[in-house]
Scaffold this active site. Structure first.
Site, PDB file in Angstrom:
ATOM      1  N   LYS A  40     -15.400 -30.418  -8.464  1.00 49.01           N
ATOM      2  CA  LYS A  40     -14.468 -29.477  -9.076  1.00 49.01           C
ATOM      3  C   LYS A  40     -14.762 -28.025  -8.710  1.00 49.01           C
ATOM      4  O   LYS A  40     -14.549 -27.115  -9.490  1.00 49.01           O
ATOM      5  CB  LYS A  40     -14.494 -29.642 -10.595  1.00 49.01           C
ATOM      6  N   CYS A  41     -15.227 -27.814  -7.510  1.00 54.16           N
ATOM      7  CA  CYS A  41     -15.599 -26.482  -7.030  1.00 54.16           C
ATOM      8  C   CYS A  41     -14.492 -25.961  -6.113  1.00 54.16           C
ATOM      9  O   CYS A  41     -13.795 -26.745  -5.468  1.00 54.16           O
ATOM     10  CB  CYS A  41     -16.922 -26.592  -6.272  1.00 54.16           C
ATOM     11  N   GLY A  42     -14.344 -24.654  -6.039  1.00 52.65           N
ATOM     12  CA  GLY A  42     -13.362 -24.064  -5.137  1.00 52.65           C
ATOM     13  C   GLY A  42     -13.649 -24.372  -3.672  1.00 52.65           C
ATOM     14  O   GLY A  42     -12.761 -24.303  -2.826  1.00 52.65           O
TER      15      GLY A  42
END
Length: 169
Positions: A40-42
């Site tokens: 769920k990281c950019g």
């Protein structure tokens, strides 16, 4: 490995995503890219996309990508191992090995990550600064290079080729 300090990455045993022991000795002779990953990281989409490209292109020549989920950066890998595996294999179509969730910093740092950081410290500090810090390891188990989270995998493709012993001149 009681009192002896590790000589290479092959001295470690880690857990796979299913909780089974995996001796990294089985990767002897391969060029490794060790990455702390998060779902769920950019940086997630771009990194998985490029890691998949590199894996597809070089796995037959000896590249192995070892992905270690980590939830230490803003809780961006919150799922359990089953959920992580589902996400990584379904959403990101990763075919490289995914391991048990680890800590890469702090008092519970996985021994492998203590070793990686000791071999190739970061700029200013040795701590892993974010998801998708990448370590390139030679076929003889030595840490060659450390890449920051913002360095995309394709940016160091030439280093991978060199490590594989096939850099084009």
């Amino acid at each position: 490995m009681a009192d002896e300090s590790p000589k290479s990455i092959y001295d470690f045993t880690v857990k796979d995503i299913g909780g089974n022991d995996v001796s990294l000795d089985q990767y002897k002779g391969k060029t490794l890219l060790v990455v702390n990953v998060a779902s769920k990281c950019g940086l997630t989409d771009a990194n998985y996309k490029e890691l998949n490209v590199l894996y597809e292109k070089y796995k037959e020549q000896g590249l192995e990508i070892l992905a270690f989920p980590c939830n230490q950066f803003l809780g961006q890998e919150p799922g359990n191992n089953e959920e992580i595996q589902q996400t990584v294999c379904t959403r990101f179509k990763a075919e490289f090995p995914i391991f048990d969730k680890v800590d890469v910093n702090g008092k519970n740092t996985a021994p492998l990550y203590k070793y990686l950081k000791a071999e190739k410290g970061g700029l200013l500090i040795d701590a892993i600064k974010w998801n998708f810090t990448k370590f390139l390891v030679s076929p003889d188990g030595k840490v060659l290079q450390r890449y920051s989270p913002r360095t995309s995998p394709l940016q160091f493709e030439k280093d991978i080729q060199t490590a594989l012993g096939q850099a084009s001149s």
